[in-house]
Design a protein around this motif. Structure first.
Motif, PDB file in Angstrom:
ATOM      1  N   PHE A   1       0.822  -1.203   0.000  1.00 38.83           N
ATOM      2  CA  PHE A   1       0.000   0.000   0.000  1.00 38.83           C
ATOM      3  C   PHE A   1       0.864   1.265   0.000  1.00 38.83           C
ATOM      4  CE2 PHE A   1      -2.977   2.804   2.367  1.00 38.83           C
ATOM      5  CZ  PHE A   1      -4.020   2.737   1.486  1.00 38.83           C
TER       6      PHE A   1
ATOM      7  N   TRP B   1       1.625   4.273  -2.913  1.00 37.99           N
ATOM      8  CA  TRP B   1       1.441   5.687  -2.617  1.00 37.99           C
ATOM      9  C   TRP B   1       2.714   6.475  -2.924  1.00 37.99           C
ATOM     10  CZ3 TRP B   1      -1.287   9.813  -2.093  1.00 37.99           C
ATOM     11  CH2 TRP B   1      -0.753  10.915  -1.436  1.00 37.99           C
TER      12      TRP B   1
ATOM     13  N   ILE C   1      -3.846   5.765  -3.833  1.00 42.57           N
ATOM     14  CA  ILE C   1      -4.404   5.226  -2.600  1.00 42.57           C
ATOM     15  C   ILE C   1      -5.306   4.093  -3.028  1.00 42.57           C
ATOM     16  CG2 ILE C   1      -5.722   5.694  -0.523  1.00 42.57           C
ATOM     17  CD1 ILE C   1      -5.126   8.633  -0.949  1.00 42.57           C
TER      18      ILE C   1
ATOM     19  N   PHE D   1      -4.765  -0.183   5.734  1.00 39.24           N
ATOM     20  CA  PHE D   1      -4.737   1.292   5.786  1.00 39.24           C
ATOM     21  C   PHE D   1      -4.271   1.744   7.154  1.00 39.24           C
ATOM     22  CE2 PHE D   1      -8.930   1.235   3.224  1.00 39.24           C
ATOM     23  CZ  PHE D   1      -8.247   1.021   2.064  1.00 39.24           C
TER      24      PHE D   1
ATOM     25  N   ILE E   1      -0.903   3.884   8.166  1.00 42.48           N
ATOM     26  CA  ILE E   1      -0.932   5.234   8.732  1.00 42.48           C
ATOM     27  C   ILE E   1      -0.328   5.249  10.130  1.00 42.48           C
ATOM     28  CG2 ILE E   1      -2.470   7.023   9.580  1.00 42.48           C
ATOM     29  CD1 ILE E   1      -4.108   6.637   7.118  1.00 42.48           C
TER      30      ILE E   1
ATOM     31  N   PHE F   1       3.165   6.692   6.718  1.00 49.74           N
ATOM     32  CA  PHE F   1       2.704   6.420   5.369  1.00 49.74           C
ATOM     33  C   PHE F   1       3.835   6.426   4.363  1.00 49.74           C
ATOM     34  CE2 PHE F   1      -0.586   6.933   2.016  1.00 49.74           C
ATOM     35  CZ  PHE F   1      -1.423   5.963   2.493  1.00 49.74           C
TER      36      PHE F   1
ATOM     37  N   LEU G   1      -5.938   4.679  15.259  1.00 52.19           N
ATOM     38  CA  LEU G   1      -5.764   5.431  14.013  1.00 52.19           C
ATOM     39  C   LEU G   1      -6.019   6.921  14.230  1.00 52.19           C
ATOM     40  CD1 LEU G   1      -5.645   5.437  10.781  1.00 52.19           C
ATOM     41  CD2 LEU G   1      -8.116   5.406  10.931  1.00 52.19           C
TER      42      LEU G   1
ATOM     43  N   ILE H   1      -3.347   9.959  13.917  1.00 53.36           N
ATOM     44  CA  ILE H   1      -3.513  11.023  12.923  1.00 53.36           C
ATOM     45  C   ILE H   1      -3.532  12.391  13.593  1.00 53.36           C
ATOM     46  CG2 ILE H   1      -5.169  12.037  11.320  1.00 53.36           C
ATOM     47  CD1 ILE H   1      -5.677   9.341  10.205  1.00 53.36           C
TER      48      ILE H   1
ATOM     49  N   PRO I   1       0.799  12.708  12.978  1.00 51.87           N
ATOM     50  CA  PRO I   1       0.349  12.368  11.629  1.00 51.87           C
ATOM     51  C   PRO I   1       1.440  11.722  10.780  1.00 51.87           C
ATOM     52  CG  PRO I   1       0.096  14.719  12.058  1.00 51.87           C
ATOM     53  CD  PRO I   1       0.654  14.121  13.288  1.00 51.87           C
TER      54      PRO I   1
ATOM     55  N   GLU J   1       6.052  14.586   6.543  1.00 50.72           N
ATOM     56  CA  GLU J   1       5.976  14.754   5.098  1.00 50.72           C
ATOM     57  C   GLU J   1       5.899  16.244   4.798  1.00 50.72           C
ATOM     58  OE1 GLU J   1       3.145  12.768   1.664  1.00 50.72           O
ATOM     59  OE2 GLU J   1       2.950  12.206   3.752  1.00 50.72           O
TER      60      GLU J   1
END
Lengths: 331, 291
Positions: free
Chosen positions: B25, B29, B35, B226, B230, B234, B271, B275, B279, B287
């Motif tokens: 996954f 990405w 995604i 997913f 995360i 990611f 999750l 996040i 994150p 990122e």
């Protein structure tokens, strides 16, 4: 074509559409009316999602959960003998507050992260519907949700209830039309196009992001409040993640960011299974294929195709007018 | 305490499988902003390829080879050429929604053209159990864990050591510069799709004997992948491994010690917490956001 005739044509098309929606159901049987009522309800939920996604640019995979919250609010409150209006007030307030809170992650994260937060919320909501038996009766569901009466006029008959749903859709649509043209709608679009620039121009992006979520979600609640008396039985199964994905696809297929997009998307999503009834289980496969092909061709949905066609024609007309005007301009 | 050991072992085994799926996954990405909402269905499908080959009368090993090749061709090459390539220029969201439609398409195709019933699936790891500290540990859990870890180690070494692996990393980190340096970026992206297909096929072979082959079995797996991606981070293969293992453990322990009814909710809280507060993931880098 001048602007005036075009406005008149648009008004004529709109009037024809409304006339069809009012008159055609007179010929339909009970089941046809049920399907059309479902279309109106899903359109309301999709209009809400379109405000969040199409205008404010925030991805939400939780709209199905808000329809569920609205439906459960209506089912619980009306089976206690209260009128549907009370349920509407509760559902809208509840969805508004929860939608507002769900908007907070959107202030921190974007795109796929936001999709997953809302996806998680959607799954959590389903678990609550299923497990909190004291409130929702769990998997057995709530039976005998009554149809409402409007000013002492019972709406139990399918045709009357359809008109009720249609009127609700009309009100919601008009509200969305007004909102998109108001300064709020412009702020939403600024948020979608370029949040940084919007902020530098003095748009309170924080407030408008939360607002976009709250308003979109409360329309999901409105749809749920109508859904419960239409189906007359509420259990957790319709409100899985699948409904949220389906609503998202309705908005995208119809054309996100176009006012009529959700109506068209909901029409395809609700009616396609009926048209493809002969193919039994194949309709979901056909629908999925259709969505993939459509998106590969036009990522802005069906209305995106129409929009591009009109833009091209306008451009051609304008260039023709320019070249016609040119010789006169020259000495 | 003995029960705890059992739970930890089976948690590690499922966690390792989640990690395999999550790595694929994140690779997709990183290299092509895909995604893949159909990732869970990608895990469900290879088991059905194998079953179809078995139905034709092939021996198990040949059926596994056929399933692997079918996965590489359909879930790797075809997926990239037919769905991802034409849509990539439209941005992230339309492609993500197209993969949602793809997941419906795959699920209902299996239901319609194969079977709606759960199918038994032969295990590639020997049955039986191992006596350890006075409790019985199923060999299957151990075998699954070992195979999954081996696959991850091989992949890591490939990405870090081999020339092709480094080119792939470069293509993922900065396609423009990679192209200037003469790296065939397009081919590198195709390789990541092939690796993803191989990883989901392996995950399918490992998990299907435990949970049976059913058209809906991708739903929970996709969600788990997913979340693992995360939670771990990611943009890192390392993150997907950590996320997968953490999720496998949390999932198994929560089912026993918290509540079976809300078992599915615990990973979701994890999750949301990650996040909101971290994150970039547990081991990920932040990122850089483009606005």
């Amino acid at each position: 074509m001048t602007g005036r005739t075009k406005t008149m044509l648009a008004a004529l098309a709109l009037a024809a559409g409304i006339a069809a929606l009012v008159l055609v159901p007179l010929l339909l049987n009970r089941y046809g009316l049920y399907i059309l009522s479902m279309w109106a309800i899903m359109s309301i939920a999709a209009i809400g999602l379109n405000l969040t996604l199409g205008y404010a640019g925030q991805v939400s995979l939780a709209q199905g959960a808000f329809v569920g919250i609205g439906a459960y609010a209506a089912a619980i409150i009306t089976t206690q003998g209260w009128p549907l209006v009370a349920a509407l007030v509760v559902a809208v307030a509840l969805c508004f507050v929860i939608g507002w809170l769900l908007g907070y992650p959107a202030l921190r994260v974007q795109h796929h992260y936001l999709a997953f937060v809302t996806l998680a919320f959607s799954t959590l909501a389903y678990l609550v519907f299923r497990n909190e038996e004291w409130l929702t009766k769990g998997i057995y569901g709530i039976t005998g949700v009554p149809r409402p009466t409007l000013f002492g006029w019972p709406l139990a008959a399918p045709l009357r209830f359809y008109y009720f749903c249609l009127a609700a859709l009309g009100i919601v649509f008009a509200g969305a039309w007004w909102l998109v043209r108001s300064p709020w709608g412009r702020a939403f679009m600024a948020l979608r196009e370029n949040p940084m620039r919007a902020m530098s121009l003095g748009v309170d992006t924080r407030r408008y992001t939360l607002m976009a979520f709250a308003i979109g979600s409360s329309l999901g609640g409105v749809a749920g409040v109508l859904y419960a008396p239409l189906v007359e039985f509420i259990d957790p199964t319709p409100f899985t993640l699948g409904l949220s994905l389906n609503l998202l696809m309705m908005v995208i297929v119809g054309g996100s960011g176009f006012l009529f997009g959700p109506l068209l998307g909901a029409l395809i999503s609700v009616l396609l299974p009926e048209w493809l009834r002969f193919s039994e289980g194949l309709y979901l496969i056909v629908y999925a294929l259709f969505v993939m092909i459509l998106l590969a061709w036009s990522p802005t949905g069906i209305l995106g195709i129409v929009d591009r066609y009109l833009a091209r024609r306008r451009a051609r007309a304008a260039s023709a007018a320019r070249s016609a005007a040119m010789p006169e301009a020259l000495p | 305490m003995l029960n705890l050991l059992n739970l930890v072992v089976s948690g590690l085994a499922t966690g390792a499988i989640y990690a395999l799926v999550a790595i694929g996954f994140t690779l997709l990405w990183q290299t092509s902003q895909t995604i893949n909402f159909a990732q869970g269905e990608f895990v469900m499908l290879p088991a059905f390829f194998v079953l179809a080959a078995l139905n034709v009368g092939l021996p198990f090993w040949a059926a596994v080879v056929v399933g692997m090749i079918a996965a590489l061709v359909l879930l790797g090459v075809t997926f990239k050429l037919v769905l991802v390539d034409p849509m990539l220029r439209h941005g992230v969201l339309p492609l993500a929604i197209a993969t949602m439609a793809l997941s419906i398409f795959l699920k209902d195709s299996v239901k319609e053209f194969y079977s709606a019933e759960a199918q038994a699936f032969p295990s590639i790891v020997p049955e039986g159990s191992l006596a350890l500290f006075g409790t019985q540990i199923p060999l299957q859990s151990i075998g699954v864990f070992v195979l999954a870890v081996a696959a991850v180690v091989v992949l890591q070494q490939f990405l870090a050591r081999s020339s092709t692996g480094r080119q792939m990393q470069a293509a993922a980190q900065n396609p423009t510069v990679a192209r200037i340096l003469g790296i065939p970026v397009e081919r590198m992206i195709l390789y990541t799709f092939l690796i993803n297909a191989a990883l989901v096929a392996l995950a399918s072979l490992l998990i299907t004997p435990i949970y049976l082959a059913k058209f809906t079995s991708g739903e929970t797996l996709g969600l788990a992948a997913f979340i693992a991606a995360i939670v771990g981070g990611f943009n890192q293969v390392r993150g997907a491994i950590v996320g997968g293992v953490v999720l496998g453990l949390v999932d198994n322990l929560a089912a026993t010690y918290v509540s079976t009814q809300y078992r599915g909710a615990i990973p979701l809280f994890l999750l949301i917490a990650v996040i909101l507060w971290r994150p970039q993931g547990l081991v990920g880098r932040a990122e850089e956001r483009t606005v």
